[in-house]
Design a protein around this motif. Structure first.
Motif, PDB file in Angstrom:
ATOM      1  N   THR A   1     -10.115  23.858 -11.323  1.00 43.77           N
ATOM      2  CA  THR A   1     -10.745  22.547 -11.348  1.00 43.77           C
ATOM      3  C   THR A   1      -9.683  21.464 -11.458  1.00 43.77           C
ATOM      4  N   ASP A   2     -10.094  20.229 -11.239  1.00 43.12           N
ATOM      5  CA  ASP A   2      -9.166  19.112 -11.421  1.00 43.12           C
ATOM      6  C   ASP A   2      -8.623  19.090 -12.851  1.00 43.12           C
ATOM      7  N   TYR A   3      -9.476  19.383 -13.809  1.00 40.75           N
ATOM      8  CA  TYR A   3      -9.057  19.434 -15.216  1.00 40.75           C
ATOM      9  C   TYR A   3      -7.906  20.434 -15.377  1.00 40.75           C
ATOM     10  N   ASP A   4      -8.087  21.635 -14.838  1.00 44.82           N
ATOM     11  CA  ASP A   4      -7.048  22.666 -14.922  1.00 44.82           C
ATOM     12  C   ASP A   4      -5.777  22.236 -14.200  1.00 44.82           C
ATOM     13  N   ASP A   5      -5.925  21.604 -13.042  1.00 47.13           N
ATOM     14  CA  ASP A   5      -4.758  21.145 -12.280  1.00 47.13           C
ATOM     15  C   ASP A   5      -3.957  20.109 -13.062  1.00 47.13           C
ATOM     16  N   ILE A   6      -4.651  19.212 -13.753  1.00 48.34           N
ATOM     17  CA  ILE A   6      -3.970  18.189 -14.556  1.00 48.34           C
ATOM     18  C   ILE A   6      -3.262  18.838 -15.740  1.00 48.34           C
ATOM     19  N   CYS A   7      -3.907  19.810 -16.370  1.00 48.31           N
ATOM     20  CA  CYS A   7      -3.244  20.547 -17.452  1.00 48.31           C
ATOM     21  C   CYS A   7      -1.986  21.235 -16.934  1.00 48.31           C
ATOM     22  N   GLN A   8      -2.082  21.887 -15.782  1.00 50.27           N
ATOM     23  CA  GLN A   8      -0.915  22.562 -15.205  1.00 50.27           C
ATOM     24  C   GLN A   8       0.214  21.571 -14.927  1.00 50.27           C
ATOM     25  N   LEU A   9      -0.125  20.390 -14.437  1.00 48.54           N
ATOM     26  CA  LEU A   9       0.883  19.361 -14.170  1.00 48.54           C
ATOM     27  C   LEU A   9       1.584  18.946 -15.461  1.00 48.54           C
TER      28      LEU A   9
ATOM     29  N   PRO B   1      -5.996  18.262 -25.227  1.00 45.31           N
ATOM     30  CA  PRO B   1      -6.134  17.279 -24.138  1.00 45.31           C
ATOM     31  C   PRO B   1      -7.522  16.632 -24.132  1.00 45.31           C
ATOM     32  N   GLU B   2      -7.515  15.332 -23.885  1.00 41.18           N
ATOM     33  CA  GLU B   2      -8.737  14.566 -23.641  1.00 41.18           C
ATOM     34  C   GLU B   2      -8.572  13.967 -22.250  1.00 41.18           C
ATOM     35  N   ILE B   3      -9.185  14.582 -21.255  1.00 40.64           N
ATOM     36  CA  ILE B   3      -8.968  14.210 -19.862  1.00 40.64           C
ATOM     37  C   ILE B   3     -10.251  13.640 -19.277  1.00 40.64           C
ATOM     38  N   SER B   4     -10.125  12.484 -18.623  1.00 40.57           N
ATOM     39  CA  SER B   4     -11.245  11.860 -17.908  1.00 40.57           C
ATOM     40  C   SER B   4     -10.850  11.725 -16.444  1.00 40.57           C
ATOM     41  N   ILE B   5     -11.712  12.221 -15.563  1.00 43.21           N
ATOM     42  CA  ILE B   5     -11.430  12.211 -14.129  1.00 43.21           C
ATOM     43  C   ILE B   5     -12.466  11.339 -13.435  1.00 43.21           C
TER      44      ILE B   5
ATOM     45  N   ALA C   1       5.878  13.922 -33.885  1.00 44.24           N
ATOM     46  CA  ALA C   1       4.577  14.045 -33.234  1.00 44.24           C
ATOM     47  C   ALA C   1       4.222  12.680 -32.662  1.00 44.24           C
ATOM     48  N   ALA C   2       3.363  12.724 -31.660  1.00 43.60           N
ATOM     49  CA  ALA C   2       2.953  11.489 -30.992  1.00 43.60           C
ATOM     50  C   ALA C   2       1.690  11.776 -30.201  1.00 43.60           C
ATOM     51  N   PHE C   3       1.090  10.710 -29.708  1.00 49.77           N
ATOM     52  CA  PHE C   3      -0.008  10.843 -28.760  1.00 49.77           C
ATOM     53  C   PHE C   3       0.441  10.287 -27.423  1.00 49.77           C
ATOM     54  N   TYR C   4       0.449  11.162 -26.405  1.00 48.36           N
ATOM     55  CA  TYR C   4       0.699  10.746 -25.035  1.00 48.36           C
ATOM     56  C   TYR C   4      -0.549  10.064 -24.489  1.00 48.36           C
ATOM     57  N   THR C   5      -0.351   9.056 -23.662  1.00 48.14           N
ATOM     58  CA  THR C   5      -1.410   8.451 -22.850  1.00 48.14           C
ATOM     59  C   THR C   5      -0.899   8.434 -21.422  1.00 48.14           C
ATOM     60  N   ASP C   6      -1.571   9.191 -20.556  1.00 44.82           N
ATOM     61  CA  ASP C   6      -1.110   9.365 -19.179  1.00 44.82           C
ATOM     62  C   ASP C   6      -2.164   8.888 -18.188  1.00 44.82           C
ATOM     63  N   ARG C   7      -1.666   8.511 -16.995  1.00 43.84           N
ATOM     64  CA  ARG C   7      -2.531   8.252 -15.834  1.00 43.84           C
ATOM     65  C   ARG C   7      -2.047   9.141 -14.698  1.00 43.84           C
ATOM     66  N   TYR C   8      -2.994   9.647 -13.927  1.00 41.47           N
ATOM     67  CA  TYR C   8      -2.692  10.550 -12.822  1.00 41.47           C
ATOM     68  C   TYR C   8      -3.391  10.072 -11.559  1.00 41.47           C
ATOM     69  N   VAL C   9      -2.796  10.429 -10.428  1.00 44.18           N
ATOM     70  CA  VAL C   9      -3.376  10.136  -9.119  1.00 44.18           C
ATOM     71  C   VAL C   9      -3.327  11.410  -8.294  1.00 44.18           C
ATOM     72  N   ARG C  10      -4.435  11.682  -7.587  1.00 45.89           N
ATOM     73  CA  ARG C  10      -4.459  12.828  -6.690  1.00 45.89           C
ATOM     74  C   ARG C  10      -3.747  12.431  -5.396  1.00 45.89           C
ATOM     75  N   THR C  11      -2.832  13.264  -4.940  1.00 43.92           N
ATOM     76  CA  THR C  11      -2.106  13.049  -3.691  1.00 43.92           C
ATOM     77  C   THR C  11      -2.390  14.247  -2.784  1.00 43.92           C
ATOM     78  N   PRO C  12      -1.971  14.194  -1.529  1.00 45.88           N
ATOM     79  CA  PRO C  12      -2.139  15.374  -0.665  1.00 45.88           C
ATOM     80  C   PRO C  12      -1.429  16.622  -1.218  1.00 45.88           C
ATOM     81  N   GLU C  13      -0.397  16.433  -2.039  1.00 50.10           N
ATOM     82  CA  GLU C  13       0.336  17.544  -2.636  1.00 50.10           C
ATOM     83  C   GLU C  13      -0.247  17.967  -3.974  1.00 50.10           C
ATOM     84  N   GLY C  14      -1.287  17.298  -4.446  1.00 49.65           N
ATOM     85  CA  GLY C  14      -1.879  17.599  -5.752  1.00 49.65           C
ATOM     86  C   GLY C  14      -1.753  16.414  -6.687  1.00 49.65           C
ATOM     87  N   TRP C  15      -2.163  16.601  -7.923  1.00 47.56           N
ATOM     88  CA  TRP C  15      -2.103  15.533  -8.924  1.00 47.56           C
ATOM     89  C   TRP C  15      -0.660  15.209  -9.265  1.00 47.56           C
TER      90      TRP C  15
END
Length: 149
Positions: free
Chosen positions: A2-10, A70-74, A101-115
């Protein structure tokens, strides 16, 4: 997957390539225009971010970065995520160790090669620093050193 899994893998690939200093693979995690803000250490694009990491986290530094919860919103081809980071940096030459320790805040974009990462950064919740001389029984083995007897 899923997209969720792909973002975790990234995100996991980002951390693995950072800690193993696989800089070309680390760079591939980002869009060229990606930005970063690591608790005030700001980068305007991928080139600046990767160059900094390559020059400042190179040989002689042992790093460990782990994220969880992870708290991911797609939303279509864009996503945001928050991750809880635990990290450690050891610089034996300077007899220095940092844990934090810290909290990351990330943004992702889907590309033809993946997230890909469009923005990454974190805000610290705490940071501990040590002088390794204060830990007299400490022994450090880095990559490639046989640790089993």
């Amino acid at each position: 997957m899923t997209d969720y899994d792909d973002i975790c893998q990234l995100k996991y690939r980002y951390l693995r390539t950072l800690d193993t200093k696989a800089w070309d693979d680390f760079e591939a995690c980002f869009l060229p225009e990606a930005t970063g803000d690591y608790n005030g250490l700001v980068f305007a694009d991928r080139a600046a971010l990767v160059t900094y990491m390559r020059e400042n986290l190179g040989e002689g530094l042992i790093t460990m970065h782990q994220v969880h919860h992870p708290e991911i919103s797609i939303d279509g081809d864009e996503a945001t995520a928050r991750w809880y980071l635990q990290d450690k940096v050891i610089v034996e030459a300077f007899r220095f160790m940092l844990e934090g320790a810290a909290f990351y805040t990330d943004r992702y974009v889907r590309t033809p090669e993946g997230w890909r990462v469009a923005h990454t950064g974190y805000r610290r919740t705490f940071e501990l620093t040590y002088n390794l001389d204060d830990l007299p029984s400490l022994k450090i083995n880095g990559p490639g050193v046989h640790t089993h007897t």
